[in-house]
Design an enzyme around this catalytic site. Structure first.
Site, PDB file in Angstrom:
ATOM      1  N   LYS A 180     -13.166 192.114 -27.759  1.00 56.09           N
ATOM      2  CA  LYS A 180     -12.625 193.136 -26.857  1.00 56.09           C
ATOM      3  C   LYS A 180     -11.142 193.294 -27.194  1.00 56.09           C
ATOM      4  O   LYS A 180     -10.298 192.485 -26.810  1.00 56.09           O
ATOM      5  CB  LYS A 180     -12.811 192.707 -25.395  1.00 56.09           C
ATOM      6  CG  LYS A 180     -12.361 193.753 -24.384  1.00 56.09           C
ATOM      7  CD  LYS A 180     -10.946 193.428 -23.935  1.00 56.09           C
ATOM      8  CE  LYS A 180     -10.313 194.382 -23.002  1.00 56.09           C
ATOM      9  NZ  LYS A 180      -9.409 195.340 -23.619  1.00 56.09           N
ATOM     10  N   GLU A 257      -3.779 181.561 -25.404  1.00 54.82           N
ATOM     11  CA  GLU A 257      -2.439 181.668 -26.005  1.00 54.82           C
ATOM     12  C   GLU A 257      -1.691 182.693 -25.167  1.00 54.82           C
ATOM     13  O   GLU A 257      -2.060 183.861 -25.147  1.00 54.82           O
ATOM     14  CB  GLU A 257      -2.527 182.184 -27.448  1.00 54.82           C
ATOM     15  CG  GLU A 257      -3.240 181.268 -28.418  1.00 54.82           C
ATOM     16  CD  GLU A 257      -2.498 179.984 -28.676  1.00 54.82           C
ATOM     17  OE1 GLU A 257      -1.286 179.898 -28.373  1.00 54.82           O
ATOM     18  OE2 GLU A 257      -3.136 179.041 -29.159  1.00 54.82           O
ATOM     19  N   CYS A 291       5.358 187.318 -28.665  1.00 53.14           N
ATOM     20  CA  CYS A 291       5.280 186.169 -27.756  1.00 53.14           C
ATOM     21  C   CYS A 291       6.345 185.149 -28.111  1.00 53.14           C
ATOM     22  O   CYS A 291       6.744 184.340 -27.283  1.00 53.14           O
ATOM     23  CB  CYS A 291       3.893 185.549 -27.828  1.00 53.14           C
ATOM     24  SG  CYS A 291       3.360 185.222 -29.506  1.00 53.14           S
ATOM     25  N   GLU A 395       9.193 186.325 -18.408  1.00 58.27           N
ATOM     26  CA  GLU A 395       9.011 187.052 -19.661  1.00 58.27           C
ATOM     27  C   GLU A 395       9.098 188.557 -19.397  1.00 58.27           C
ATOM     28  O   GLU A 395       8.362 189.089 -18.581  1.00 58.27           O
ATOM     29  CB  GLU A 395       7.636 186.715 -20.252  1.00 58.27           C
ATOM     30  CG  GLU A 395       7.434 187.303 -21.641  1.00 58.27           C
ATOM     31  CD  GLU A 395       6.030 187.056 -22.182  1.00 58.27           C
ATOM     32  OE1 GLU A 395       5.062 187.272 -21.439  1.00 58.27           O
ATOM     33  OE2 GLU A 395       5.917 186.656 -23.350  1.00 58.27           O
TER      34      GLU A 395
END
Ligand code: NAP
Length: 505
Positions: A180, A257, A291, A395
């Site tokens: 996906k 992750e 990231c 973040e």
């Protein structure tokens, strides 16, 4: 929402080796640098399509698990070769769909080539151990076993590389896959899947399936499907946490992750020109949407003023624009939601009393009429001395970095470690002692020492983070442990019943 049409832009799901349209609506993928450009329209799938894909993968599994591992690997080698041939085309598509500049898109494709080759190489090193038994005429061995259907859910920021980090090892280990991809980069995902089919997977219908759509509508039913044995997810910590809870309650294996709040430390012995360039790349490469982006710069107070002056100059000179144009360094944010998030964080920064050193807003139409149709934001530098401020803890995922002073190495490491995430850290220093202490004491899955910032992972090393970045798995070198289970096998050829721990007390 769009209805399916006969347009050449219309795409399909891949289920059981066939390109299938969805029962419901479609969604658009548009160029974030110029939103008038539609890259394609894709099925907005749901539970029905997810379930079909899982059942196809389940049916394909018994045959695929028995294909010799080097034969599975050969498909990955071929895929790498095909990507080399199609590199320019893939690069161009990626820049149009995701926004990063051509050099970076090319790097993304190269990473997928590297990953396919690295994992394919593992196909002839698919080792277990053989060892002795404590009993006579008996020995023991271990084997890697596939797990069944793997659901792979990926973000948009590395639209081909990240899928390759998951699909290649999942297939090599003998699992079948339902993929996906992110709704923001479905065309890149499809391009990669088509390459894998051309490389030989077309002969194994159902081994690789792809279902497009929105996370809660496609991802969630996949995660919860009783026939999915394993979920591998890369994305935000918020979604990762939900997936963890769903998998845990069903005793599924899951690897996550997730987000980062990565720090680069600049020591007083650093070569400042090099430090400025490394920090600029770490903070603004991929528009800060990595990231591993350096969203915090922790600078020794002795060089703080000089570093800040030079860094702000470099940032203000950044060439921002459509990544297709030569010389562009930084492209747009991925979508409107991402742009609005950064604008919200700028308000939070103002409320926290942060000093804006440059940037801090989108481009106005009069300033840059050429950017008016895209999600562009000025590369931004903040002076934010308090490491506990929200902008130093959360973040943002955009072209914003904050500079913080540190008294000494110990102070810098304390600040670097003082966040809920633990993906990547860096120290720019010429002093071996500083480097060794940083290697030992920085709390992150990855640490860079010397002259680089927090980005630059290579496929043949473990990739992953500590704390709220991950759940203990590592991709790259370590991926086979995610996508397989160890089986321990005891072989007793003594011809009698022997009892471990009892017969030889
Ligand atoms: P995201 O919103 O968490 O989405 C990631 C993927 O999960 C997308 O495919 C998304 O679908 C899907 N999803 C959303 N809700 C879901 C649900 N309820 N159930 C199942 N799947 C769901 O993250 P993103 O905005 O795409 O990516 C940015 C984040 O990824 C950042 O936090 C970044 O740090 C992290 N990231 C981490 C790494 C790493 O290796 N640690 C690498 C790259 C990025 P949609 O497409 O519909 O949104």
């Amino acid at each position: 929402m769009l209805q399916p049409s006969k347009s050449p832009l219309r795409h399909s799901n891949l289920i059981n080796g066939e390109w299938m349209s969805a029962a419901g609506d479609y969604f658009e993928s548009r160029n974030p640098a110029h939103t008038d450009e539609v890259i394609g329209i894709f099925p907005r799938s749901g539970t029905y399509e997810s379930s079909d894909a899982v059942l196809a993968a389940k049916a394909a599994y018994p045959k695929w698990r028995l294909v010799p591992v080097p034969a599975r690997a050969a498909i990955l080698f071929k895929a790498a070769e095909l990507m080399r041939t199609d590199k320019e085309q893939l690069t161009n598509l990626m820049t149009r769909e995701m926004g990063k500049n051509l050099d970076e898109s090319k790097g993304d494709v190269q990473e997928a080539i590297d990953m396919c080759e690295f994992i394919a190489g593992e196909g002839r090193r698919f080792y277990g151990v053989t060892t002795t038994s404590e009993l006579p005429n008996k020995h023991a061995e271990t084997r890697r076993m596939p797990m069944g259907v793997a659901a792979l859910i990926t973000p948009w920021n590395f639209p081909i590389a990240i899928p390759s980090w998951k699909i290649a090892p999942a297939l090599l280990c003998g699992n079948t896959v339902v993929f996906k991809p992110a709704e923001d980069t479905p065309a890149c995902a499809e391009a990669f899947v088509r390459i894998l089919l051309e490389a030989g997977l077309d002969k194994y219908p159902g081994v690789l399936n792809m279902v497009h759509g929105y996370g809660p509508e496609v991802g969630e039913p996949l995660v919860n499907h009783p026939d999915v044995a394993l979920v591998s997810f890369t994305g935000s910590s918020e979604v990762g946490k939900m997936i963890a809870m769903q998998c845990a309650s069903k005793f599924k294996k899951y690897s996550l992750e997730m987000g980062g709040k990565n720090a680069t430390i600049v020591m007083d012995d650093a070569d400042l020109e090099l430090a400025v360039n490394a920090c600029w790349w770490g903070a603004f490469g991929t528009c800060g949407q990595r990231c591993t982006a350096s969203s915090r710069l922790i600078v020794h107070e002795k060089v703080l003023d000089e570093f800040t002056k030079r860094f702000v100059e470099r940032t203000a000179a950044t060439r921002v624009g459509n990544g297709l144009e030569p010389g562009i360094e930084v492209g747009p944010l991925i979508n409107k939601r991402a742009l609005e998030k950064i604008i919200r964080y700028m308000q939070i920064a103002r409320d926290e009393g942060v000093h804006l050193l440059c940037g801090g807003e989108p481009y106005s139409r009069s300033e840059r009429p050429d950017l008016a149709k895209g999600y562009f934001f000025k590369p931004t530098v903040l002076s934010a001395p308090d490491s506990k401020m929200r902008i130093n803890q959360e973040e943002m995922f955009g072209p914003v970095t904050a500079i913080m002073p540190a008294k000494d190495l110990e102070d810098a490491i304390r600040i670097a470690n003082g966040v809920p995430y633990g993906l990547s850290t860096a120290i720019i220093t010429q002093n071996i002692r500083n480097g060794e202490i940083a290697k030992r004491d920085l709390e992150s899955g990855i640490t860079y020492v010397g002259s680089c910032s927090t980005t630059g992972a290579e496929v043949h090393l473990p990739f992953g983070g500590t704390k709220q970045t991950g759940n203990g798995h590592r991709e790259g070198l370590g991926a086979l442990d995610i996508f397989s289970e160890q089986k321990t096998i005891y072989v007793d050829f003594s011809g009698k019943m022997q009892r471990a721990q009892i017969d030889n007390q």
